[in-house]
Design an enzyme around this catalytic site. Structure first.
Site, PDB file in Angstrom:
ATOM      1  N   HIS A 127      -0.893  -8.733  -8.163  1.00 60.63           N
ATOM      2  CA  HIS A 127      -1.341  -8.506  -6.780  1.00 60.63           C
ATOM      3  C   HIS A 127      -1.297  -9.808  -5.986  1.00 60.63           C
ATOM      4  CE1 HIS A 127      -4.063  -7.085  -3.504  1.00 60.63           C
ATOM      5  NE2 HIS A 127      -4.506  -8.337  -3.567  1.00 60.63           N
ATOM      6  N   GLU A 128      -1.827 -10.880  -6.570  1.00 56.44           N
ATOM      7  CA  GLU A 128      -1.833 -12.171  -5.868  1.00 56.44           C
ATOM      8  C   GLU A 128      -0.422 -12.715  -5.684  1.00 56.44           C
ATOM      9  OE1 GLU A 128      -4.475 -13.161  -4.475  1.00 56.44           O
ATOM     10  OE2 GLU A 128      -5.746 -11.657  -5.432  1.00 56.44           O
ATOM     11  N   HIS A 142       1.251 -11.209  -2.702  1.00 57.46           N
ATOM     12  CA  HIS A 142       0.961 -11.866  -1.422  1.00 57.46           C
ATOM     13  C   HIS A 142       1.977 -12.977  -1.148  1.00 57.46           C
ATOM     14  CE1 HIS A 142      -2.636  -9.827  -0.248  1.00 57.46           C
ATOM     15  NE2 HIS A 142      -3.312 -10.160  -1.343  1.00 57.46           N
ATOM     16  N   GLU A 201      -3.173  -6.183   2.115  1.00 56.99           N
ATOM     17  CA  GLU A 201      -3.756  -5.978   0.787  1.00 56.99           C
ATOM     18  C   GLU A 201      -3.218  -4.699   0.143  1.00 56.99           C
ATOM     19  OE1 GLU A 201      -5.503  -8.015  -0.912  1.00 56.99           O
ATOM     20  OE2 GLU A 201      -5.856  -9.498   0.665  1.00 56.99           O
TER      21      GLU A 201
END
Length: 424
Positions: free
Chosen positions: A278-279, A282, A358
């Site tokens: 997930h990070e 980004h 997100e």
């Protein structure tokens, strides 16, 4: 004027507090929408009755305190001007030195100190609540240390910015806001580069990830995504909190992949990999740079609107408040007031953009790891350990949340998993 301000402030703030109390403790529905009952997003499926009760209580009290503190800075800035405190600060600075380069930072220090003291009770109340509900494990002395570090870092940065700003106001009466904006751009890049290696280590201890097998797997994910990272950092947060987190921040050679030790201790390996994916998402989708671009654009309009509003306000009320020109340092509380009000008005838009980013990162992570069970499990564990409200009231969601609610995130992941199974 002083008496009216004090009377109306007390009346309006009391009414505001009563409204918040009714909204959070009486009017807000804490039930689970029918569409989510029995799904992985239903907190009853992964939280005990006690955990659910504590989560609801904690969220209500924290939200109440946060919203109650929201207008406090505005009141302080207004009061500082109306009661002549701003003028007194300026006169004190003039007695200390005749040099602007000393008077302006001194004024900033006095105003910041006063604001910090007056808002401290709310900060302490939120901290105390976090301790009582088992979220924070940080001692009072450690917490105060972090508060003091934050105070002095904030002061040094603000003293520099305000000194330059008021020099520009004096030198370029009509274009100070535009020149200030141009100068802010390289400063923001510089701070983004500096944050991971200079500022963050002042608060916490960073070390290389001890679990080398996990580090290799995370770096493989990063390499597949084109993230130029050579190591993964572990930060000791268990002495401060039971909450979990991970992030990728910094630019260029200072880019860092960071995991809190609480995340490592409480999540399974495949769940940690989902969080890291997930990070990484980004970074891959350039959210770091889009955020920076958003700050640059919002700073442009913030300074532009503040320029026009401040010019009008000084002309109408400046003399009554102790200053007759924008470049007078006694006008700083007005500058802060206008800027914070504009920021508050823009905040819902910024949060909506953040929530969308997100969601994109969640989708990227589930597509990268292809492990729906780990994805759902990680968010459920994050919810339990942070006593998060999976479905907060609308006012909280749209004015506080930069992420989708946990209910929305878990439901999206569960739906994604079922859709994948259908296509297969």
């Amino acid at each position: 004027m002083k008496k009216k301000f004090l009377t109306w402030t007390l009346i309006l703030y009391a009414v505001y507090g009563i409204f918040l109390a009714l909204y959070f403790f009486q009017w807000s529905d804490i039930g689970v929408p029918a569409a989510y009952e029995g799904t992985a997003a239903d907190p009853k499926t992964f939280m005990s009755e006690r955990e659910l009760m504590l989560s609801q209580e904690y969220s209500r009290y924290q939200n109440f305190l946060s919203f109650l503190a929201e207008p406090l800075e505005w009141i302080i800035y207004l009061g500082v001007m109306i009661f002549g405190v701003s003028k007194a600060f300026k006169e004190f600075g003039s007695k200390v030195s005749r040099y602007t380069i000393i008077r302006v930072p001194l004024f900033v220090l006095l105003l910041l100190t006063l604001t910090t003291i007056l808002t401290f009770p709310f900060d302490y109340a939120r901290r105390r609540l976090s301790v009582e509900y088992g979220i924070s494990t940080q001692s009072f002395s450690s917490w105060m240390r972090d508060e003091l570090i934050g105070f002095w870092i904030g002061y040094l940065i603000m003293a520099l910015l305000i000194t330059v700003l008021y020099f520009l106001m004096k030198k370029f009466e009509r274009r100070w806001w535009l020149i200030a904006w141009f100068l802010m751009i390289p400063f923001l890049f510089f701070m983004m580069y500096l944050q991971p290696v200079v500022i963050d280590p002042l608060y916490n201890d960073f070390s290389e990830l001890q679990n080398k097998q996990l580090e290799e797997k995370i770096l493989t994910l990063a390499d597949d995504a084109g993230v130029p990272a050579e190591r993964v950092y572990e930060v000791n947060m268990s002495e401060k909190t039971n909450s979990m987190n991970a992030y990728v921040n910094g630019i260029g050679s200072n880019l860092r992949i960071v995991l809190w030790d609480t995340t490592l201790n409480r999540l399974k390996e495949n769940e940690v990999l989902f969080i890291m994916a997930h990070e990484i998402g980004h970074y891959v989708m350039n959210h770091l740079y889009w955020n920076l671009a958003g700050v640059i654009v919002s700073t442009f309009f913030g300074l532009l609107f503040t320029y026009h509003l401040m010019k009008t306000a000084v002309r109408k009320w400046g003399r009554k408040l102790g200053f007759d020109r924008v470049s007078d340092i006694a006008s700083l509380p007005m500058f802060y007031l206008l800027l914070t009000l504009l920021s508050f008005l823009a905040n819902p838009i910024e949060l909506a953009i953040s929530r969308n980013a997100e969601t994109d990162a969640d989708r990227y992570a589930i597509e990268m790891t292809e492990d729906t069970e780990a994805a759902i499990g990680s968010f459920q564990e994050l919810t339990v350990n942070g006593l998060s409200d999976v479905d907060p009231p609308a006012l909280v969601k749209y004015l506080r949340y930069g992420h989708p609610t946990m209910m929305e995130r878990i439901h999206m992941l569960e739906t994604y998993g079922k859709d994948v199974e259908k296509t297969e």
